[in-house]
Design a protein around this motif. Structure first.
Motif, PDB file in Angstrom:
ATOM      1  N   ALA A  44       0.819  -1.213   0.000  1.00 27.92           N
ATOM      2  CA  ALA A  44       0.000   0.000   0.000  1.00 27.92           C
ATOM      3  C   ALA A  44       0.852   1.262   0.000  1.00 27.92           C
ATOM      4  CB  ALA A  44      -0.929  -0.008   1.217  1.00 27.92           C
ATOM      5  N   VAL A  45       1.965   1.238   0.724  1.00 26.33           N
ATOM      6  CA  VAL A  45       2.850   2.413   0.760  1.00 26.33           C
ATOM      7  C   VAL A  45       3.397   2.700  -0.634  1.00 26.33           C
ATOM      8  CG1 VAL A  45       5.073   3.253   1.597  1.00 26.33           C
ATOM      9  CG2 VAL A  45       3.473   2.202   3.186  1.00 26.33           C
ATOM     10  N   LEU A  46       3.850   1.678  -1.311  1.00 27.80           N
ATOM     11  CA  LEU A  46       4.386   1.870  -2.660  1.00 27.80           C
ATOM     12  C   LEU A  46       3.328   2.418  -3.617  1.00 27.80           C
ATOM     13  CD1 LEU A  46       6.504  -1.374  -2.857  1.00 27.80           C
ATOM     14  CD2 LEU A  46       7.419   0.937  -3.151  1.00 27.80           C
ATOM     15  N   ARG A  47       2.147   1.859  -3.551  1.00 25.46           N
ATOM     16  CA  ARG A  47       1.081   2.310  -4.457  1.00 25.46           C
ATOM     17  C   ARG A  47       0.648   3.735  -4.123  1.00 25.46           C
ATOM     18  NH1 ARG A  47      -1.429  -3.694  -3.858  1.00 25.46           N
ATOM     19  NH2 ARG A  47      -0.239  -4.667  -5.577  1.00 25.46           N
ATOM     20  N   GLU A  48       0.652   4.079  -2.839  1.00 21.26           N
ATOM     21  CA  GLU A  48       0.325   5.447  -2.444  1.00 21.26           C
ATOM     22  C   GLU A  48       1.405   6.422  -2.920  1.00 21.26           C
ATOM     23  OE1 GLU A  48      -1.685   8.671  -0.548  1.00 21.26           O
ATOM     24  OE2 GLU A  48      -2.348   6.644  -1.059  1.00 21.26           O
ATOM     25  N   ALA A  49       2.659   6.003  -2.862  1.00 16.92           N
ATOM     26  CA  ALA A  49       3.748   6.862  -3.335  1.00 16.92           C
ATOM     27  C   ALA A  49       3.564   7.205  -4.812  1.00 16.92           C
ATOM     28  CB  ALA A  49       5.098   6.181  -3.111  1.00 16.92           C
ATOM     29  N   ILE A  50       3.268   6.210  -5.607  1.00 21.61           N
ATOM     30  CA  ILE A  50       3.057   6.440  -7.038  1.00 21.61           C
ATOM     31  C   ILE A  50       1.828   7.311  -7.260  1.00 21.61           C
ATOM     32  CG2 ILE A  50       2.577   5.343  -9.253  1.00 21.61           C
ATOM     33  CD1 ILE A  50       5.459   4.960  -8.199  1.00 21.61           C
ATOM     34  N   ALA A  51       0.753   7.035  -6.531  1.00 18.35           N
ATOM     35  CA  ALA A  51      -0.468   7.833  -6.669  1.00 18.35           C
ATOM     36  C   ALA A  51      -0.238   9.288  -6.277  1.00 18.35           C
ATOM     37  CB  ALA A  51      -1.582   7.232  -5.805  1.00 18.35           C
ATOM     38  N   SER A  52       0.755   9.523  -5.404  1.00 21.27           N
ATOM     39  CA  SER A  52       1.067  10.877  -4.950  1.00 21.27           C
ATOM     40  C   SER A  52       2.025  11.604  -5.880  1.00 21.27           C
ATOM     41  CB  SER A  52       1.659  10.824  -3.539  1.00 21.27           C
ATOM     42  OG  SER A  52       0.745  10.257  -2.626  1.00 21.27           O
ATOM     43  N   GLY A  53       2.461  10.930  -6.944  1.00 20.79           N
ATOM     44  CA  GLY A  53       3.322  11.577  -7.921  1.00 20.79           C
ATOM     45  C   GLY A  53       4.794  11.232  -7.836  1.00 20.79           C
ATOM     46  N   VAL A  54       5.159  10.358  -6.906  1.00 18.94           N
ATOM     47  CA  VAL A  54       6.563   9.965  -6.791  1.00 18.94           C
ATOM     48  C   VAL A  54       6.989   9.236  -8.064  1.00 18.94           C
ATOM     49  CG1 VAL A  54       8.142   8.390  -5.602  1.00 18.94           C
ATOM     50  CG2 VAL A  54       6.615   9.867  -4.277  1.00 18.94           C
ATOM     51  N   ASP A  55       8.136   9.657  -8.625  1.00 18.28           N
ATOM     52  CA  ASP A  55       8.642   8.998  -9.836  1.00 18.28           C
ATOM     53  C   ASP A  55      10.095   8.549  -9.685  1.00 18.28           C
ATOM     54  OD1 ASP A  55       9.897  11.464  -9.906  1.00 18.28           O
ATOM     55  OD2 ASP A  55       8.999  12.114 -11.807  1.00 18.28           O
ATOM     56  N   HIS A  56      10.562   8.444  -8.436  1.00 18.88           N
ATOM     57  CA  HIS A  56      11.936   8.026  -8.138  1.00 18.88           C
ATOM     58  C   HIS A  56      11.906   7.170  -6.884  1.00 18.88           C
ATOM     59  CE1 HIS A  56      16.013   9.469  -6.236  1.00 18.88           C
ATOM     60  NE2 HIS A  56      16.118   8.234  -6.696  1.00 18.88           N
ATOM     61  N   ILE A  57      12.218   5.893  -7.028  1.00 13.37           N
ATOM     62  CA  ILE A  57      12.255   4.957  -5.904  1.00 13.37           C
ATOM     63  C   ILE A  57      13.672   4.428  -5.758  1.00 13.37           C
ATOM     64  CG2 ILE A  57      11.495   2.696  -5.071  1.00 13.37           C
ATOM     65  CD1 ILE A  57       8.791   3.226  -6.299  1.00 13.37           C
ATOM     66  N   SER A 260       4.806   3.212   6.490  1.00 14.39           N
ATOM     67  CA  SER A 260       3.468   3.677   6.858  1.00 14.39           C
ATOM     68  C   SER A 260       2.939   4.678   5.841  1.00 14.39           C
ATOM     69  CB  SER A 260       3.530   4.341   8.244  1.00 14.39           C
ATOM     70  OG  SER A 260       2.468   5.238   8.449  1.00 14.39           O
ATOM     71  N   VAL A 261       1.716   4.478   5.377  1.00 10.67           N
ATOM     72  CA  VAL A 261       1.100   5.422   4.446  1.00 10.67           C
ATOM     73  C   VAL A 261       0.980   6.799   5.097  1.00 10.67           C
ATOM     74  CG1 VAL A 261      -1.044   6.023   3.262  1.00 10.67           C
ATOM     75  CG2 VAL A 261      -0.123   3.704   3.059  1.00 10.67           C
ATOM     76  N   GLY A 262       0.625   6.835   6.377  1.00 14.57           N
ATOM     77  CA  GLY A 262       0.506   8.111   7.070  1.00 14.57           C
ATOM     78  C   GLY A 262       1.818   8.878   7.110  1.00 14.57           C
ATOM     79  N   HIS A 263       2.911   8.180   7.435  1.00 17.60           N
ATOM     80  CA  HIS A 263       4.216   8.831   7.465  1.00 17.60           C
ATOM     81  C   HIS A 263       4.666   9.230   6.064  1.00 17.60           C
ATOM     82  CE1 HIS A 263       5.298   6.891  11.591  1.00 17.60           C
ATOM     83  NE2 HIS A 263       4.649   8.025  11.729  1.00 17.60           N
ATOM     84  N   LEU A 264       4.329   8.422   5.079  1.00 12.21           N
ATOM     85  CA  LEU A 264       4.648   8.786   3.695  1.00 12.21           C
ATOM     86  C   LEU A 264       4.019  10.127   3.342  1.00 12.21           C
ATOM     87  CD1 LEU A 264       5.686   8.058   0.779  1.00 12.21           C
ATOM     88  CD2 LEU A 264       3.404   7.088   0.412  1.00 12.21           C
ATOM     89  N   ARG A 265       2.731  10.277   3.653  1.00 14.41           N
ATOM     90  CA  ARG A 265       2.049  11.532   3.343  1.00 14.41           C
ATOM     91  C   ARG A 265       2.682  12.706   4.085  1.00 14.41           C
ATOM     92  NH1 ARG A 265      -3.908   8.731   3.945  1.00 14.41           N
ATOM     93  NH2 ARG A 265      -4.005   7.817   1.835  1.00 14.41           N
ATOM     94  N   GLU A 266       3.070  12.483   5.342  1.00 18.51           N
ATOM     95  CA  GLU A 266       3.736  13.541   6.104  1.00 18.51           C
ATOM     96  C   GLU A 266       5.060  13.938   5.442  1.00 18.51           C
ATOM     97  OE1 GLU A 266       4.317  12.435  10.142  1.00 18.51           O
ATOM     98  OE2 GLU A 266       2.182  12.388  10.632  1.00 18.51           O
TER      99      GLU A 266
END
Length: 293
Positions: A44-57, A260-266
């Protein structure tokens, strides 16, 4: 949703990526060893990162080992167009999870093939050779042999671009005489600024600098100072540390990690955090005190 494009973008190899990316190390189990406690949460964290516009992992096959790359593949393959996955080689894990150097030519070649297999790729966007005999501090010595191996793999089409990690300016210069270098990944943050000159030198040549441990090596007093600034700004210490790095130089790319998805958003919200002049002065003072110590 946070607009991470507000942090700007920078060149990474033949692509341009947003300056706020994601580091996948924490997707593995405790001590970066074994499977995560909650695999669905990691996906879920990975998918949320992509959905948030992240393009570098940022990742590595020695996270787990193999675990993190396999989770990335499960979550995101086939990969979105424009996603840049950066991996690193130069270490291995024993059966108890210890970190061991793996810098011999055959070990480096095997590591590239392991990354390709576990990520499900025909070629790796960027491979960082990580110097692993100095823990998190660079040690002197030639890296020509290792970089030459990566240059051969690049000529074979298995690697598109070469990066370095845990290296000195002299080692960067040595590597660049063998092959182009597109990024350097070292320990750097407000309190640990030994690489100030390197950050600027790379920026002048259009090379990305990717700091790890944005809160690493802080003394309790430095942590308190950071926390006080964060409280006044209504932000978390991590957000302030990331915002300072974004302000420090345009060639800095960030890869904060979390499971954590929450920490990712933060973390991603740091793209929108403004640092007023008085806060910036206090934060810069942390680095000045550390240099003087």
């Amino acid at each position: 949703m946070t607009d991470i494009s507000k942090a700007g973008s920078f060149k990474l190899g033949d692509r341009t990526v947003k300056r706020l990316g994601y580091g996948a190390m924490q997707l593995a189990g405790p001590g970066v060893f074994g499977p995560p406690k909650d695999r669905d949460a990691a996906l879920a964290v990975l998918r949320e990162a992509i959905a948030s516009g992240v393009d570098h992992i940022d990742t590595s096959d020695f996270y787990g080992p193999h675990v993190t790359n396999q989770i990335i593949r499960e979550a995101l393959h086939p990969y979105p167009a424009g996603l840049t996955i950066v991996t690193k080689i130069g270490a291995r894990r024993d059966d108890k999870g210890a970190w061991l150097p793996a810098m011999a030519p055959e070990e480096l070649r095997q590591a590239v093939h392991d990354n390709l297999r576990n990520l499900g790729l025909d070629a790796l966007n960027v491979v960082n050779f990580r110097r692993t005999d100095g823990l998190h501090e660079p040690s002197e010595g030639s890296i020509a042999g290792q970089v030459s191996v990566l240059a051969e793999l690049r000529q074979q089409g298995l690697i598109r671009h070469i990066g370095l990690s845990n290296v000195t300016l002299a080692q960067v210069e040595e590597a660049r005489r063998i092959a182009p270098v597109v990024c350097v990944q070292n320990l750097y943050n407000i309190a640990h600024r030994n690489d100030d000159a390197l950050v600027d030198a790379l920026g002048a040549d259009g090379i990305a600098y990717v700091p790890f441990f944005p809160l690493g090596g802080f003394t309790p007093l430095q942590s308190d100072t950071l926390a006080n600034v964060a409280q006044k700004l209504g932000a978390t210490p991590m957000q302030v540390a990331l915002a300072w790095l974004l302000r420090r130089a345009p060639n800095i790319l960030l890869i904060p990690g979390t499971s954590s998805v929450g920490h990712l958003r933060e973390n991603l919200a740091a793209a929108e955090l403004e640092l007023p002049a008085d806060a910036l002065a206090v934060l810069n003072g942390i680095g000045a005190e550390a240099k003087a110590a």
